[in-house]
Design a protein around this motif. Structure first.
Motif, mmCIF file in Angstrom:
data_model
loop_
_atom_site.group_PDB
_atom_site.id
_atom_site.type_symbol
_atom_site.label_atom_id
_atom_site.label_comp_id
_atom_site.label_asym_id
_atom_site.label_seq_id
_atom_site.Cartn_x
_atom_site.Cartn_y
_atom_site.Cartn_z
ATOM 1 N N ASN A 81 3.604 2.446 9.278
ATOM 2 C CA ASN A 81 3.054 1.957 8.008
ATOM 3 C C ASN A 81 3.274 0.445 7.944
ATOM 4 N N GLY A 82 2.219 -0.317 8.187
ATOM 5 C CA GLY A 82 2.356 -1.753 8.357
ATOM 6 C C GLY A 82 2.642 -2.520 7.087
ATOM 7 N N CYS A 83 3.507 -3.535 7.208
ATOM 8 C CA CYS A 83 3.771 -4.515 6.152
ATOM 9 C C CYS A 83 3.501 -5.907 6.732
ATOM 10 N N ASP A 84 2.477 -6.016 7.543
ATOM 11 C CA ASP A 84 2.100 -7.246 8.240
ATOM 12 C C ASP A 84 3.181 -7.665 9.247
ATOM 13 N N GLU A 133 -2.317 -0.642 11.156
ATOM 14 C CA GLU A 133 -2.155 0.805 11.195
ATOM 15 C C GLU A 133 -3.227 1.510 12.024
ATOM 16 N N HIS A 134 -4.118 0.772 12.680
ATOM 17 C CA HIS A 134 -5.169 1.395 13.487
ATOM 18 C C HIS A 134 -4.568 2.369 14.510
ATOM 19 N N HIS A 135 -5.250 3.482 14.735
ATOM 20 C CA HIS A 135 -4.779 4.454 15.718
ATOM 21 C C HIS A 135 -5.786 4.631 16.853
ATOM 22 N N HIS A 136 -6.676 3.652 17.006
ATOM 23 C CA HIS A 136 -7.647 3.681 18.103
ATOM 24 C C HIS A 136 -7.800 2.262 18.658
ATOM 25 N N GLY A 137 -8.263 2.171 19.895
ATOM 26 C CA GLY A 137 -8.404 0.854 20.517
ATOM 27 C C GLY A 137 -7.236 0.543 21.438
ATOM 28 N N THR A 185 0.815 -1.209 0.000
ATOM 29 C CA THR A 185 0.000 0.000 0.000
ATOM 30 C C THR A 185 0.853 1.266 0.000
ATOM 31 N N LEU A 186 0.205 2.372 -0.363
ATOM 32 C CA LEU A 186 0.846 3.677 -0.328
ATOM 33 C C LEU A 186 0.801 4.226 1.095
ATOM 34 N N LEU A 187 1.665 5.173 1.372
ATOM 35 C CA LEU A 187 1.670 5.835 2.678
ATOM 36 C C LEU A 187 0.564 6.888 2.672
ATOM 37 N N GLN A 188 -0.554 6.576 3.323
ATOM 38 C CA GLN A 188 -1.710 7.472 3.388
ATOM 39 C C GLN A 188 -2.243 7.478 4.824
ATOM 40 N N PRO A 189 -1.545 8.152 5.728
ATOM 41 C CA PRO A 189 -1.911 8.109 7.151
ATOM 42 C C PRO A 189 -3.375 8.463 7.398
ATOM 43 N N GLY A 190 -4.023 7.588 8.160
ATOM 44 C CA GLY A 190 -5.398 7.845 8.555
ATOM 45 C C GLY A 190 -6.445 7.333 7.602
ATOM 46 N N ALA A 241 14.929 2.722 2.434
ATOM 47 C CA ALA A 241 15.900 3.402 3.292
ATOM 48 C C ALA A 241 15.428 4.779 3.737
ATOM 49 N N THR A 242 14.325 5.288 3.155
ATOM 50 C CA THR A 242 13.841 6.621 3.536
ATOM 51 C C THR A 242 13.011 6.597 4.818
ATOM 52 N N CYS A 243 12.707 5.404 5.324
ATOM 53 C CA CYS A 243 11.970 5.343 6.592
ATOM 54 C C CYS A 243 12.892 5.787 7.728
ATOM 55 N N ALA A 244 12.296 6.198 8.837
ATOM 56 C CA ALA A 244 13.109 6.529 10.013
ATOM 57 C C ALA A 244 13.582 5.247 10.685
#
Length: 441
Positions: free
Chosen positions: A282-285, A351-355, A73-78, A335-338
């Motif tokens: 950004n999850g890759c499983d 990638e869930h941000h709740h729960g 997937t693409l990086l699309q936060p939220g 390599a561009t990830c932190a």
């Protein structure tokens, strides 16, 4: 470059594991290929070992950090359902099918990942799904592939489909493949079956449902081999059967973005939607990238490192390893990830941000929400018992060669060599051991 074959069928059985070898070796149609074929029982996959980067690697011979498809997937936060790397434009550099097209060969691709809008594929049914409320499956497929070809396939075999559900989807792909072999007679055919991958996600790696999918794949293979013989081109064709990655059973999902939100590295509105973010998982499983909105934000980078170090102290938090972006790049990842993080066996990232940070997964969870799984991939190739499989037979292939060591990146240059094509400077190398140099055209 002189080729050894001008006809090739590449069959990707998604999630075919080296651990399946003992079973597939007993099945009648796999046996038809094994009789005169050569194989690598253990093929090292890539990092992250998810489907779209893997299939881009297969057709380029390069690791994700070179071909550019670094995740499904693409990086699309939220975004609850991020877009995937559906389109050819996601791949940097050339591909096997483009070099085949330049050489005057005819190409067909059925549900092969990252082929949307690929101009060099004359008969293209790309893997893509509607991801907007106003879209439907037929529309997005037609807009991304070969409309007349797709209309023909849907008219003939569309009744077999049940949305994206398996095994019906692969049944549709099979009939489309048989029809394509007999009627279109492509020189290069790329076909991707996902029945096994789906059953492993939903039921587990060694579930009865997964075994059933392998058995169905054997039947599908038999139909393809029969169609090839009926077309009169069996003796002139190279058959390649491969997997892209293995899988591991899981029962816990890690939601790291919940921690980032609690630590004020992410803000949400009253509806719970992300308004802004400083760091994002950004999850890759089985692994995950952690990106910074501002790559130069050293304060946030240090804050993330402190969070990860704290979580690492307790193995029950599920994080096995933390790598810098530079270390990830050396493994072929982005390599561009932190940071890049690896999950422990039994865990994977969402990638869930709740729960809650950690979710224990039941069979009921899997059926209620397709984000939850009982097996997944994406892990490091260094994980034990995590290799995939490669088998080739027919024109240009020496019989009964057993390849002791092979990587997924080696497939592209090897297939190119058989077809007399050149992918340029690749991360992979040609597996000369299986090539019958005496069969040069």
């Amino acid at each position: 470059m002189t080729g050894l074959t001008k006809n090739m069928i590449v069959i990707s059985f998604d999630c075919l594991s080296a651990l399946d070898f003992s079973y597939i070796h007993t099945l009648p149609n796999f046996q038809r290929v094994f009789q005169k074929g050569s194989y690598a029982r253990n093929v090292e996959t890539i990092y992250p070992s998810v489907t779209y980067p893997c299939h881009a690697t297969i057709v380029t011979g390069n690791y994700p950090n070179r071909h550019g498809v670094v995740n499904n997937t693409l990086l699309q936060p939220g975004v609850s359902s991020p877009d995937w790397n559906w389109f050819r434009r996601s791949i940097k550099g050339t591909t096997l099918y483009e070099e085949a097209y330049k050489a005057g060969l005819t190409i067909a691709a059925l549900l092969w990942p990252v082929t949307g809008k690929a101009k060099s594929i004359q008969y293209n049914l790309p893997e893509i799904f509607p991801n907007r409320p106003w879209q439907n499956q037929i529309f997005v497929s037609l807009m991304s592939g070969t409309p007349s070809y797709q209309w023909e396939l849907n008219r003939r075999f569309g009744h077999l489909r049940n949305g994206l559900n398996q095994p019906e989807l692969d049944d549709f792909v099979l009939e489309s493949t048989v029809h394509t072999i007999k009627i279109k007679k492509p020189n290069l055919l790329l076909v991707h079956f996902t029945d096994l991958d789906t059953m492993r996600h939903n039921y587990g790696v060694f579930s009865n449902e997964a075994t059933g999918a392998i058995y169905r794949h054997d039947q599908r293979l038999g139909r393809i081999l029969d169609a090839l013989e009926e077309s009169g081109k069996a003796e002139e064709t190279t058959i390649v059967i491969l997997g892209d990655h293995s899988a591991l059973d899981v029962n816990k999902a890690i939601h790291l973005n919940i921690v980032f939100r609690e630590k004020n590295l992410m803000t949400v509105d009253l509806n719970g939607k992300i308004k802004d973010w400083k760091a994002y998982c950004n999850g890759c499983d089985g692994s995950a990238y952690i990106y910074l909105k501002d790559p130069n934000d050293l304060e946030t980078k240090e804050a993330v490192k402190e969070i990860l170090d704290e979580l690492m102290v307790d193995p029950d938090n599920g994080i096995e390893k933390v790598m810098s972006g530079e270390e990830a790049g050396r493994k072929g990842a982005d390599a561009t990830c932190a940071y890049m993080i690896e999950a422990r066996k039994g865990y994977y990232f969402l990638e869930h941000h709740h729960g809650e940070y950690l979710k224990h997964i039941s069979h009921e969870d899997v059926w209620k929400n397709n984000k939850y799984m009982l097996a997944c991939h994406g892990y490091s190739p260094e994980k034990p018992d995590y290799t995939t499989f490669f088998l080739a037979s027919g024109k240009g292939i020496l019989p009964n060669e057993v390849i002791s060591s092979m990587r997924l990146v080696d497939i592209g240059p090897t297939l190119a060599r058989l077809l007399g094509l050149n992918l340029g400077q690749t991360d992979g190398k040609v597996i000369d051991q299986i090539i019958n140099a005496e069969s040069i055209l």
